[in-house]
Write a protein that holds these residues in place. Structure first.
Motif, PDB file in Angstrom:
ATOM      1  N   SER A 198      -9.987   2.720   8.407  1.00 52.01           N
ATOM      2  CA  SER A 198      -9.661   1.659   9.371  1.00 52.01           C
ATOM      3  C   SER A 198      -9.731   0.264   8.760  1.00 52.01           C
ATOM      4  O   SER A 198      -9.531  -0.720   9.457  1.00 52.01           O
ATOM      5  CB  SER A 198     -10.604   1.745  10.576  1.00 52.01           C
ATOM      6  N   THR A 199      -9.983   0.180   7.452  1.00 47.34           N
ATOM      7  CA  THR A 199     -10.134  -1.139   6.830  1.00 47.34           C
ATOM      8  C   THR A 199      -9.184  -1.375   5.659  1.00 47.34           C
ATOM      9  O   THR A 199      -9.301  -2.391   4.981  1.00 47.34           O
ATOM     10  CB  THR A 199     -11.586  -1.337   6.348  1.00 47.34           C
ATOM     11  N   SER A 200      -8.270  -0.458   5.401  1.00 50.45           N
ATOM     12  CA  SER A 200      -7.331  -0.636   4.290  1.00 50.45           C
ATOM     13  C   SER A 200      -6.380  -1.790   4.582  1.00 50.45           C
ATOM     14  O   SER A 200      -5.750  -1.835   5.631  1.00 50.45           O
ATOM     15  CB  SER A 200      -6.533   0.648   4.053  1.00 50.45           C
ATOM     16  N   ALA A 201      -6.297  -2.707   3.633  1.00 51.30           N
ATOM     17  CA  ALA A 201      -5.465  -3.909   3.805  1.00 51.30           C
ATOM     18  C   ALA A 201      -4.071  -3.679   3.214  1.00 51.30           C
ATOM     19  O   ALA A 201      -3.694  -4.271   2.204  1.00 51.30           O
ATOM     20  CB  ALA A 201      -6.151  -5.108   3.155  1.00 51.30           C
ATOM     21  N   TRP A 202      -3.280  -2.811   3.853  1.00 49.95           N
ATOM     22  CA  TRP A 202      -1.928  -2.517   3.384  1.00 49.95           C
ATOM     23  C   TRP A 202      -1.046  -3.741   3.532  1.00 49.95           C
ATOM     24  O   TRP A 202      -1.160  -4.487   4.503  1.00 49.95           O
ATOM     25  CB  TRP A 202      -1.326  -1.351   4.164  1.00 49.95           C
ATOM     26  N   LYS A 203      -0.136  -3.936   2.579  1.00 50.21           N
ATOM     27  CA  LYS A 203       0.799  -5.059   2.623  1.00 50.21           C
ATOM     28  C   LYS A 203       2.214  -4.532   2.440  1.00 50.21           C
ATOM     29  O   LYS A 203       2.455  -3.566   1.706  1.00 50.21           O
ATOM     30  CB  LYS A 203       0.484  -6.073   1.522  1.00 50.21           C
ATOM     31  N   TYR A 204       3.134  -5.190   3.097  1.00 56.12           N
ATOM     32  CA  TYR A 204       4.549  -4.855   2.988  1.00 56.12           C
ATOM     33  C   TYR A 204       5.023  -5.125   1.567  1.00 56.12           C
ATOM     34  O   TYR A 204       4.726  -6.169   1.000  1.00 56.12           O
ATOM     35  CB  TYR A 204       5.345  -5.705   3.986  1.00 56.12           C
ATOM     36  N   TYR A 205       5.761  -4.167   0.981  1.00 55.18           N
ATOM     37  CA  TYR A 205       6.352  -4.371  -0.334  1.00 55.18           C
ATOM     38  C   TYR A 205       7.875  -4.323  -0.248  1.00 55.18           C
ATOM     39  O   TYR A 205       8.557  -5.138  -0.840  1.00 55.18           O
ATOM     40  CB  TYR A 205       5.837  -3.327  -1.327  1.00 55.18           C
ATOM     41  N   SER A 206       8.390  -3.343   0.476  1.00 58.83           N
ATOM     42  CA  SER A 206       9.832  -3.211   0.686  1.00 58.83           C
ATOM     43  C   SER A 206      10.050  -2.346   1.922  1.00 58.83           C
ATOM     44  O   SER A 206       9.094  -1.844   2.510  1.00 58.83           O
ATOM     45  CB  SER A 206      10.505  -2.561  -0.537  1.00 58.83           C
ATOM     46  N   THR A 207      11.308  -2.137   2.290  1.00 56.09           N
ATOM     47  CA  THR A 207      11.579  -1.317   3.476  1.00 56.09           C
ATOM     48  C   THR A 207      11.141   0.133   3.281  1.00 56.09           C
ATOM     49  O   THR A 207      11.008   0.865   4.260  1.00 56.09           O
ATOM     50  CB  THR A 207      13.083  -1.345   3.826  1.00 56.09           C
ATOM     51  N   SER A 208      10.899   0.534   2.052  1.00 58.12           N
ATOM     52  CA  SER A 208      10.466   1.910   1.821  1.00 58.12           C
ATOM     53  C   SER A 208       9.133   1.982   1.079  1.00 58.12           C
ATOM     54  O   SER A 208       8.764   3.042   0.576  1.00 58.12           O
ATOM     55  CB  SER A 208      11.533   2.678   1.046  1.00 58.12           C
ATOM     56  N   GLY A 209       8.413   0.874   1.041  1.00 56.76           N
ATOM     57  CA  GLY A 209       7.146   0.906   0.315  1.00 56.76           C
ATOM     58  C   GLY A 209       6.132  -0.130   0.771  1.00 56.76           C
ATOM     59  O   GLY A 209       6.476  -1.180   1.302  1.00 56.76           O
TER      60      GLY A 209
END
Length: 160
Positions: A72-83
């Motif tokens: 619940s704490t992973s700081a995911w960031k947008y990289y591309s429309t598929s990643g």
């Protein structure tokens, strides 16, 4: 005087016996300490680094450190429309050089359909990055968070 001499002789014998017992106890404790010291040394040497990018160092400086970015704490960031991407902080490990890092993507569901979870990018002594490819425009941060994706990692390196 005879009685006093006999009493003192008896007391002297008792003290000599106590000294012998004490010496035996000290010897046993010394042996136990040596055994314990040897065991600690053996356990500390359990981490063996046989090759390293920056060269080998003293074995006593090696360390294994592990962690997770958290479901619940992973700081995911947008990289591309598929990643998506994430930077993992391992500064608490106190490495002084880039460690060897092994990673896995963990989660509740759908992470088996991805690629990239074992590819480490931009590794330093304090952090590294991972890029996850899902394809089909579904790899958004919301998608990952809803499925509780997180990076589990183990790093082996030097702390001195």
């Amino acid at each position: 005087v005879k009685q006093l001499k006999a009493y003192l002789t008896e007391q002297n014998a008792n003290l000599n016996n106590q000294i012998k017992d004490s010496n035996a106890t000290v010897a046993a404790l010394s042996e136990d300490l040596t055994t314990l010291r040897d065991e600690v040394t053996r356990k500390n040497a359990a981490v063996s680094i046989v090759s390293a990018e920056a060269g080998l160092r003293e074995a006593s400086c090696s360390k294994v450190c592990a962690g997770s970015t958290g479901r619940s704490t992973s700081a995911w960031k947008y990289y591309s429309t598929s990643g998506i991407t994430i930077t993992v902080d391992m500064s608490a490990c106190d490495f002084v050089a880039v460690p060897t890092v092994t990673t896995a993507l963990e989660g509740r569901t759908s992470h088996w359909t991805t690629t990239g979870s074992s590819e480490v990018y931009s590794a330093t002594a304090t952090s590294f990055s991972i890029y996850i490819y899902k394809g089909s425009g579904t790899s958004t941060t919301t998608f990952a968070e809803a499925r509780q994706w997180n990076i589990e990692w183990v790093a082996v390196g030097y702390i001195c």
